[in-house]
Design a protein around this motif. Structure first.
Motif, PDB file in Angstrom:
ATOM      1  N   HIS A   1       0.836  -1.201   0.000  1.00 54.01           N
ATOM      2  CA  HIS A   1       0.000   0.000   0.000  1.00 54.01           C
ATOM      3  C   HIS A   1       0.871   1.251   0.000  1.00 54.01           C
ATOM      4  CE1 HIS A   1      -3.795   2.156   0.830  1.00 54.01           C
ATOM      5  NE2 HIS A   1      -3.030   2.966   1.543  1.00 54.01           N
ATOM      6  N   ALA A   2       1.869   1.268   0.874  1.00 56.77           N
ATOM      7  CA  ALA A   2       2.745   2.437   0.936  1.00 56.77           C
ATOM      8  C   ALA A   2       3.521   2.621  -0.364  1.00 56.77           C
ATOM      9  CB  ALA A   2       3.710   2.305   2.116  1.00 56.77           C
ATOM     10  N   LEU A   3       4.104   1.543  -0.861  1.00 58.61           N
ATOM     11  CA  LEU A   3       4.915   1.642  -2.069  1.00 58.61           C
ATOM     12  C   LEU A   3       4.087   2.065  -3.273  1.00 58.61           C
ATOM     13  CD1 LEU A   3       7.102  -1.582  -1.709  1.00 58.61           C
ATOM     14  CD2 LEU A   3       7.915   0.775  -1.492  1.00 58.61           C
ATOM     15  N   CYS A   4       2.985   1.370  -3.487  1.00 58.62           N
ATOM     16  CA  CYS A   4       2.240   1.528  -4.740  1.00 58.62           C
ATOM     17  C   CYS A   4       1.192   2.636  -4.682  1.00 58.62           C
ATOM     18  CB  CYS A   4       1.571   0.207  -5.118  1.00 58.62           C
ATOM     19  SG  CYS A   4       2.724  -1.164  -5.340  1.00 58.62           S
ATOM     20  N   LYS A   5       0.423   2.692  -3.609  1.00 63.99           N
ATOM     21  CA  LYS A   5      -0.674   3.652  -3.522  1.00 63.99           C
ATOM     22  C   LYS A   5      -0.183   5.057  -3.220  1.00 63.99           C
ATOM     23  CE  LYS A   5      -3.990   0.596  -4.093  1.00 63.99           C
ATOM     24  NZ  LYS A   5      -4.897   0.617  -5.284  1.00 63.99           N
ATOM     25  N   TRP A   6       0.782   5.164  -2.318  1.00 68.43           N
ATOM     26  CA  TRP A   6       1.232   6.488  -1.916  1.00 68.43           C
ATOM     27  C   TRP A   6       2.336   7.034  -2.800  1.00 68.43           C
ATOM     28  CZ3 TRP A   6       1.871   5.322   4.039  1.00 68.43           C
ATOM     29  CH2 TRP A   6       0.595   5.129   4.603  1.00 68.43           C
ATOM     30  N   PHE A   7       3.245   6.153  -3.266  1.00 70.37           N
ATOM     31  CA  PHE A   7       4.435   6.628  -3.954  1.00 70.37           C
ATOM     32  C   PHE A   7       4.588   6.090  -5.371  1.00 70.37           C
ATOM     33  CE2 PHE A   7       5.322   6.809   0.596  1.00 70.37           C
ATOM     34  CZ  PHE A   7       5.762   8.111   0.737  1.00 70.37           C
ATOM     35  N   SER A   8       3.623   5.299  -5.848  1.00 71.86           N
ATOM     36  CA  SER A   8       3.664   4.728  -7.204  1.00 71.86           C
ATOM     37  C   SER A   8       5.004   4.052  -7.475  1.00 71.86           C
ATOM     38  CB  SER A   8       3.406   5.823  -8.248  1.00 71.86           C
ATOM     39  OG  SER A   8       2.148   6.420  -8.045  1.00 71.86           O
ATOM     40  N   LEU A   9       5.482   3.296  -6.499  1.00 69.68           N
ATOM     41  CA  LEU A   9       6.781   2.647  -6.577  1.00 69.68           C
ATOM     42  C   LEU A   9       6.582   1.141  -6.690  1.00 69.68           C
ATOM     43  CD1 LEU A   9       9.825   3.288  -6.461  1.00 69.68           C
ATOM     44  CD2 LEU A   9       9.709   3.018  -3.976  1.00 69.68           C
ATOM     45  N   ASN A  10       6.888   0.602  -7.842  1.00 67.59           N
ATOM     46  CA  ASN A  10       6.695  -0.831  -8.089  1.00 67.59           C
ATOM     47  C   ASN A  10       8.047  -1.529  -8.048  1.00 67.59           C
ATOM     48  OD1 ASN A  10       5.598  -3.306  -8.738  1.00 67.59           O
ATOM     49  ND2 ASN A  10       5.493  -2.872 -10.933  1.00 67.59           N
ATOM     50  N   ILE A  11       8.427  -1.967  -6.856  1.00 64.39           N
ATOM     51  CA  ILE A  11       9.703  -2.658  -6.674  1.00 64.39           C
ATOM     52  C   ILE A  11       9.427  -4.021  -6.052  1.00 64.39           C
ATOM     53  CG2 ILE A  11      11.039  -0.527  -6.440  1.00 64.39           C
ATOM     54  CD1 ILE A  11      10.978  -0.907  -3.410  1.00 64.39           C
ATOM     55  N   PRO A  12      10.373  -4.948  -6.120  1.00 67.67           N
ATOM     56  CA  PRO A  12      10.147  -6.273  -5.544  1.00 67.67           C
ATOM     57  C   PRO A  12       9.903  -6.211  -4.030  1.00 67.67           C
ATOM     58  CG  PRO A  12      12.020  -6.322  -7.042  1.00 67.67           C
ATOM     59  CD  PRO A  12      11.657  -4.881  -6.856  1.00 67.67           C
ATOM     60  N   VAL A  13       8.969  -7.034  -3.574  1.00 64.21           N
ATOM     61  CA  VAL A  13       8.686  -7.204  -2.156  1.00 64.21           C
ATOM     62  C   VAL A  13       8.807  -8.685  -1.837  1.00 64.21           C
ATOM     63  CG1 VAL A  13       6.963  -7.008  -0.320  1.00 64.21           C
ATOM     64  CG2 VAL A  13       7.181  -5.182  -2.025  1.00 64.21           C
ATOM     65  N   GLY A  14       9.572  -9.004  -0.807  1.00 65.35           N
ATOM     66  CA  GLY A  14       9.799 -10.394  -0.444  1.00 65.35           C
ATOM     67  C   GLY A  14       9.258 -10.723   0.932  1.00 65.35           C
TER      68      GLY A  14
END
Length: 294
Positions: free
Chosen positions: A48-61
């Protein structure tokens, strides 16, 4: 720019606040995030923080996406709302193998489960060995014989060893990490210094002054505004100190040591040539300057 991977948990606010800080810092290229244990509620929060707030699509493990217990503290939902769970995560070891190299810094604010798994997987048959330029880990302890008396906190005065939450969360992986030759340098930001560092009302005023300069600062300020209303004495800021030391190592005073585990406690002995360093004190002004850079 510093290439950083952030390894975190969510039982305490400062891991999530560190995530926000690393996303927003102008000198940081956040390559990936790994989570321990990696339950769906944790992955949902991070995504939510990465994608919704900052539009940051990076790997999450995730260390264990099948973990069936709730792992996100109520503070997170009170501040940021009802965030749904997510199963959108790769195995944490795979993310570290893919995203870490000799030019990457791994900052950890959690038990070293993902790192231990990556070292084990990377050492297996048919796999490239795991490589990491620098590890900056929140955890460990430096005491008598390493920290000068004038820099010792009263609560740790004279102590040689002490339990450490993150390293005690997976001692086997911590010990493997200390011995593994594929890590260029290891820096431990230990509790003997972290217990000096607070986010208090004075720190909150710093963030109030800059909160409109950065979305990350706003969300940090928002979270701590809620926290301080309930606990006005403040919050120890362990993981943000580690992240700031990864950006500017001169924040810390360091000693090269042999970090060891004894009777469920951690200690350090001065030992040149180990490639393992532990913090013995820090520069508060440099820490604040790095923490509030935009």
């Amino acid at each position: 720019m510093i290439d950083i991977v952030w390894d975190m948990e969510t039982s305490d606010p400062d891991d999530f606040l560190t995530l926000l800080f690393l996303i927003g810092h102008p000198q940081v290229n956040l390559k990936a995030v790994t989570v321990t244990p990696g339950a769906p509620d944790q992955i949902g929060l991070v995504r939510h923080a990465l994608c919704k707030w900052f539009s940051l699509n990076i790997p999450v493990g995730a260390y264990n996406i099948e973990h069936d217990k709730h792992c996100v503290s109520r503070w997170h939902y009170k501040v940021y709302g009802d965030i749904p769970p997510s199963w959108d995560a790769e195995p944490g070891s795979e993310v570290l193998l893919k995203c870490c190299d000799e030019n990457t810094t791994l900052v950890t604010g959690a038990p070293l489960k993902n790192l231990g798994a990556a070292i084990a997987c990377g050492s297996g048959s048919g796999r490239d060995a795991f490589r990491l330029g620098r590890l900056v880990a929140q955890g460990g302890f430096a005491g008598e014989g390493v920290v000068p008396p004038e820099h010792q906190l009263d609560k740790f005065r004279g102590m040689v060893t002490c339990p450490s939450y993150n390293l005690n969360g997976d001692p086997k992986s911590a010990l493997v990490t200390l011995e593994y030759s594929g890590i260029g340098i290891r820096r431990f930001v230990s509790k003997n210094v972290c217990h000096k560092v607070y986010y208090d009302q004075k720190m909150h005023n710093y963030f109030a002054a800059v909160r409109d300069q950065s979305l990350a600062f706003f969300y940090i300020w928002k979270g701590m505004d809620v926290y301080l209303k309930k606990k006005p004495a403040g919050k120890r800021f362990h993981d943000p100190l580690a992240a700031c030391c990864a950006i500017d190592e001169s924040i810390g005073i360091w000693a090269e040591v042999d970090l060891y585990y004894q009777n469920s406690q951690w200690g350090a002995k001065l030992s040149p040539g180990t490639g393992t360093w532990i913090i013995t004190d820090y520069d508060h002004n440099k820490f604040v300057q790095t923490l509030t850079s935009y």
